[in-house]
Design a protein around this motif. Structure first.
Motif, PDB file in Angstrom:
ATOM      1  N   GLY A  34      30.037  35.524  29.191  1.00 33.71           N
ATOM      2  CA  GLY A  34      31.240  34.816  29.618  1.00 33.71           C
ATOM      3  C   GLY A  34      30.912  33.608  30.452  1.00 33.71           C
ATOM      4  N   LYS A  35      31.708  33.397  31.478  1.00 32.55           N
ATOM      5  CA  LYS A  35      31.527  32.219  32.315  1.00 32.55           C
ATOM      6  C   LYS A  35      30.396  32.465  33.311  1.00 32.55           C
ATOM      7  CE  LYS A  35      36.319  30.729  31.836  1.00 32.55           C
ATOM      8  NZ  LYS A  35      37.604  30.452  32.511  1.00 32.55           N
ATOM      9  N   ASN A  36      29.344  31.663  33.172  1.00 31.15           N
ATOM     10  CA  ASN A  36      28.165  31.846  34.021  1.00 31.15           C
ATOM     11  C   ASN A  36      28.485  31.697  35.504  1.00 31.15           C
ATOM     12  OD1 ASN A  36      26.601  32.259  31.746  1.00 31.15           O
ATOM     13  ND2 ASN A  36      25.903  30.140  31.620  1.00 31.15           N
ATOM     14  N   LYS A  37      29.354  30.747  35.838  1.00 29.64           N
ATOM     15  CA  LYS A  37      29.666  30.501  37.254  1.00 29.64           C
ATOM     16  C   LYS A  37      30.382  31.692  37.886  1.00 29.64           C
ATOM     17  CE  LYS A  37      29.726  25.456  37.085  1.00 29.64           C
ATOM     18  NZ  LYS A  37      30.535  24.220  37.256  1.00 29.64           N
ATOM     19  N   VAL A  38      31.222  32.362  37.107  1.00 30.14           N
ATOM     20  CA  VAL A  38      31.923  33.550  37.610  1.00 30.14           C
ATOM     21  C   VAL A  38      30.916  34.665  37.889  1.00 30.14           C
ATOM     22  CG1 VAL A  38      33.607  35.351  37.046  1.00 30.14           C
ATOM     23  CG2 VAL A  38      34.067  32.971  36.420  1.00 30.14           C
ATOM     24  N   MET A  39      29.966  34.847  36.967  1.00 26.62           N
ATOM     25  CA  MET A  39      28.944  35.880  37.149  1.00 26.62           C
ATOM     26  C   MET A  39      28.037  35.543  38.330  1.00 26.62           C
ATOM     27  SD  MET A  39      27.985  37.128  33.260  1.00 26.62           S
ATOM     28  CE  MET A  39      27.530  35.541  32.565  1.00 26.62           C
ATOM     29  N   MET A  40      27.765  34.258  38.524  1.00 21.98           N
ATOM     30  CA  MET A  40      26.936  33.836  39.659  1.00 21.98           C
ATOM     31  C   MET A  40      27.617  34.167  40.984  1.00 21.98           C
ATOM     32  SD  MET A  40      25.568  30.172  38.177  1.00 21.98           S
ATOM     33  CE  MET A  40      24.736  29.616  39.652  1.00 21.98           C
TER      34      MET A  40
ATOM     35  N   ALA B 112      29.692  36.584  41.486  1.00 20.30           N
ATOM     36  CA  ALA B 112      29.665  38.042  41.661  1.00 20.30           C
ATOM     37  C   ALA B 112      28.303  38.517  42.173  1.00 20.30           C
ATOM     38  CB  ALA B 112      29.995  38.726  40.338  1.00 20.30           C
ATOM     39  N   LEU B 113      27.238  37.908  41.693  1.00 19.00           N
ATOM     40  CA  LEU B 113      25.885  38.312  42.091  1.00 19.00           C
ATOM     41  C   LEU B 113      25.463  37.687  43.414  1.00 19.00           C
ATOM     42  CD1 LEU B 113      24.049  37.946  38.645  1.00 19.00           C
ATOM     43  CD2 LEU B 113      24.823  40.067  39.716  1.00 19.00           C
ATOM     44  N   GLY B 114      26.039  36.519  43.705  1.00 16.08           N
ATOM     45  CA  GLY B 114      25.632  35.752  44.880  1.00 16.08           C
ATOM     46  C   GLY B 114      24.709  34.625  44.475  1.00 16.08           C
ATOM     47  N   LYS B 115      24.778  33.533  45.214  1.00 13.46           N
ATOM     48  CA  LYS B 115      23.952  32.371  44.886  1.00 13.46           C
ATOM     49  C   LYS B 115      22.763  32.205  45.827  1.00 13.46           C
ATOM     50  CE  LYS B 115      27.728  29.701  42.806  1.00 13.46           C
ATOM     51  NZ  LYS B 115      28.460  28.405  42.829  1.00 13.46           N
ATOM     52  N   SER B 116      22.757  32.970  46.906  1.00 16.95           N
ATOM     53  CA  SER B 116      21.656  32.879  47.869  1.00 16.95           C
ATOM     54  C   SER B 116      21.497  34.221  48.566  1.00 16.95           C
ATOM     55  CB  SER B 116      21.943  31.784  48.901  1.00 16.95           C
ATOM     56  OG  SER B 116      23.040  32.169  49.715  1.00 16.95           O
ATOM     57  N   SER B 117      20.452  34.336  49.367  1.00 17.44           N
ATOM     58  CA  SER B 117      20.208  35.595  50.086  1.00 17.44           C
ATOM     59  C   SER B 117      21.326  35.895  51.080  1.00 17.44           C
ATOM     60  CB  SER B 117      18.856  35.535  50.809  1.00 17.44           C
ATOM     61  OG  SER B 117      18.817  34.418  51.682  1.00 17.44           O
TER      62      SER B 117
ATOM     63  N   ASP C 195      24.649  35.406  50.599  1.00 16.76           N
ATOM     64  CA  ASP C 195      25.877  35.945  50.002  1.00 16.76           C
ATOM     65  C   ASP C 195      25.616  36.863  48.805  1.00 16.76           C
ATOM     66  OD1 ASP C 195      25.111  34.171  48.046  1.00 16.76           O
ATOM     67  OD2 ASP C 195      26.993  33.049  47.999  1.00 16.76           O
ATOM     68  N   GLU C 196      24.366  37.289  48.609  1.00 18.46           N
ATOM     69  CA  GLU C 196      24.070  38.119  47.440  1.00 18.46           C
ATOM     70  C   GLU C 196      24.688  39.505  47.566  1.00 18.46           C
ATOM     71  OE1 GLU C 196      19.869  38.074  47.026  1.00 18.46           O
ATOM     72  OE2 GLU C 196      19.479  39.353  48.756  1.00 18.46           O
ATOM     73  N   PHE C 197      25.044  40.069  46.398  1.00 19.59           N
ATOM     74  CA  PHE C 197      25.729  41.358  46.322  1.00 19.59           C
ATOM     75  C   PHE C 197      24.810  42.497  46.761  1.00 19.59           C
ATOM     76  CE2 PHE C 197      26.897  45.088  43.649  1.00 19.59           C
ATOM     77  CZ  PHE C 197      28.136  45.352  44.215  1.00 19.59           C
ATOM     78  N   GLN C 198      23.574  42.473  46.272  1.00 20.69           N
ATOM     79  CA  GLN C 198      22.547  43.429  46.675  1.00 20.69           C
ATOM     80  C   GLN C 198      21.222  42.691  46.792  1.00 20.69           C
ATOM     81  OE1 GLN C 198      22.231  46.966  44.305  1.00 20.69           O
ATOM     82  NE2 GLN C 198      24.258  47.726  44.826  1.00 20.69           N
ATOM     83  N   ASP C 199      20.195  43.376  47.299  1.00 22.22           N
ATOM     84  CA  ASP C 199      18.897  42.734  47.482  1.00 22.22           C
ATOM     85  C   ASP C 199      18.425  42.062  46.190  1.00 22.22           C
ATOM     86  OD1 ASP C 199      18.842  43.581  50.066  1.00 22.22           O
ATOM     87  OD2 ASP C 199      17.430  45.233  49.741  1.00 22.22           O
ATOM     88  N   ASN C 200      18.177  40.773  46.292  1.00 17.96           N
ATOM     89  CA  ASN C 200      17.646  39.966  45.190  1.00 17.96           C
ATOM     90  C   ASN C 200      18.588  39.808  43.993  1.00 17.96           C
ATOM     91  OD1 ASN C 200      15.217  39.198  46.355  1.00 17.96           O
ATOM     92  ND2 ASN C 200      14.157  41.052  45.684  1.00 17.96           N
ATOM     93  N   SER C 201      19.862  40.194  44.141  1.00 19.04           N
ATOM     94  CA  SER C 201      20.789  39.959  43.023  1.00 19.04           C
ATOM     95  C   SER C 201      20.982  38.461  42.794  1.00 19.04           C
ATOM     96  CB  SER C 201      22.138  40.643  43.265  1.00 19.04           C
ATOM     97  OG  SER C 201      22.811  40.084  44.381  1.00 19.04           O
TER      98      SER C 201
ATOM     99  N   GLN D 120      18.731  36.349  42.837  1.00 17.70           N
ATOM    100  CA  GLN D 120      17.604  35.870  42.032  1.00 17.70           C
ATOM    101  C   GLN D 120      17.963  35.827  40.546  1.00 17.70           C
ATOM    102  OE1 GLN D 120      14.417  34.780  43.051  1.00 17.70           O
ATOM    103  NE2 GLN D 120      15.474  34.725  45.018  1.00 17.70           N
ATOM    104  N   LEU D 121      18.917  36.670  40.142  1.00 13.92           N
ATOM    105  CA  LEU D 121      19.367  36.656  38.746  1.00 13.92           C
ATOM    106  C   LEU D 121      20.232  35.431  38.463  1.00 13.92           C
ATOM    107  CD1 LEU D 121      20.422  40.419  38.285  1.00 13.92           C
ATOM    108  CD2 LEU D 121      18.213  39.374  37.754  1.00 13.92           C
ATOM    109  N   SER D 122      20.969  34.992  39.496  1.00 14.37           N
ATOM    110  CA  SER D 122      21.926  33.897  39.309  1.00 14.37           C
ATOM    111  C   SER D 122      21.277  32.604  38.845  1.00 14.37           C
ATOM    112  CB  SER D 122      22.694  33.641  40.611  1.00 14.37           C
ATOM    113  OG  SER D 122      23.560  34.705  40.896  1.00 14.37           O
ATOM    114  N   LYS D 123      20.060  32.351  39.308  1.00 16.30           N
ATOM    115  CA  LYS D 123      19.437  31.065  38.964  1.00 16.30           C
ATOM    116  C   LYS D 123      19.108  30.951  37.478  1.00 16.30           C
ATOM    117  CE  LYS D 123      14.737  32.412  40.435  1.00 16.30           C
ATOM    118  NZ  LYS D 123      13.659  32.116  41.406  1.00 16.30           N
ATOM    119  N   TYR D 124      19.154  32.088  36.763  1.00 18.74           N
ATOM    120  CA  TYR D 124      18.907  32.064  35.313  1.00 18.74           C
ATOM    121  C   TYR D 124      20.201  31.901  34.516  1.00 18.74           C
ATOM    122  CZ  TYR D 124      14.304  33.923  36.565  1.00 18.74           C
ATOM    123  OH  TYR D 124      13.055  34.090  37.099  1.00 18.74           O
ATOM    124  N   LEU D 125      21.347  31.981  35.197  1.00 14.73           N
ATOM    125  CA  LEU D 125      22.637  31.962  34.500  1.00 14.73           C
ATOM    126  C   LEU D 125      23.095  30.538  34.181  1.00 14.73           C
ATOM    127  CD1 LEU D 125      24.464  34.824  36.440  1.00 14.73           C
ATOM    128  CD2 LEU D 125      23.613  34.892  34.090  1.00 14.73           C
ATOM    129  N   HIS D 126      22.341  29.896  33.332  1.00 13.19           N
ATOM    130  CA  HIS D 126      22.661  28.554  32.849  1.00 13.19           C
ATOM    131  C   HIS D 126      22.410  28.519  31.343  1.00 13.19           C
ATOM    132  CE1 HIS D 126      22.860  26.670  36.903  1.00 13.19           C
ATOM    133  NE2 HIS D 126      21.957  27.588  37.201  1.00 13.19           N
TER     134      HIS D 126
END
Length: 206
Positions: free
Chosen positions: A40-46, A48-53, A55-61, A63-69
């Motif tokens: 779906g929409k990458n920005k929405v998923m980002m 949810a996971l958080g964009k930095s340490s 505001d991240e949802f869980q530890d290192n979540s 880190q997944l966001s930077k691949y959502l492009h």
């Protein structure tokens, strides 16, 4: 996403090529007991996971966001990476290339009647409309000159894509590749495809 994230021991970001809705739906159906896919929409998923340490949802979540492009999806699974990738491999499907895709090999037709032997003579006007120099010769389709339908690494036109389909050449493949894996404990493992993906993102942003 949050609830599924907490329930799943493995999280993945996948890239896909030559997406086909049929094979993808089949993949989702056959893996529904072990895995969930979010396309779906990458920005929405980002978000949810958080964009930095911070505001991240869980530890290192984050880190997944930077691949959502680009052409990617998020997956949550009970399968470890080896099992998960083996399952994805089962759903790779060859298909006919579409306009704008790149030819994966050269297709050459020699003049005469042999190149199009076996095709119904009623198809002769279709071949001609798609750019082949043809005529009917005693109910056989004759090619009046040598023709390169396409050449390796060149972009396919609408006519070329239609010709390749008529001739039975499949140059497209639906694939899903793991870019990065996060375990429940927060350990991040990037694949070789993940490194290439990040380099492409960096190049686009430069």
């Amino acid at each position: 996403v949050g609830g599924i994230f907490e329930e799943s021991p493995h999280q993945y970001v996948l890239s896909f090529e030559n997406m086909r809705s049929g094979p993808f739906k089949q993949l989702q159906g056959e893996m529904k007991t072990s895995s969930r896919f979010f396309l779906g929409k990458n920005k929405v998923m980002m978000r949810a996971l958080g964009k930095s340490s911070e505001d991240e949802f869980q530890d290192n979540s984050a880190q997944l966001s930077k691949y959502l492009h680009g052409q990617v999806c998020l997956a949550f699974s009970n399968l470890d990476q080896k099992e998960f990738e083996a399952k994805l491999k089962e759903f790779e499907v060859e298909d006919f290339a579409q306009q704008g895709q790149t030819a994966t090999y050269t297709v050459f037709l020699q003049k005469g009647t042999e190149a199009l032997e076996g095709y119904a003579h009623s198809l002769e006007p279709t071949f001609r409309q798609l750019g082949l120099p043809t005529k009917l010769n005693f109910q056989k389709i004759e090619l009046l000159s040598d023709v390169y339908v396409c050449k390796l690494d060149t972009e396919l036109s609408v006519e070329q894509a239609k010709l390749l389909k008529l001739l039975g050449h499949k140059m497209s493949k639906f694939t899903l590749k793991v870019l990065v894996h996060r375990s429940k404990k927060g350990k991040i493992r990037q694949s070789e495809y993940g490194e290439d993906h990040l380099n492409k993102i960096k190049h686009m942003n430069d």
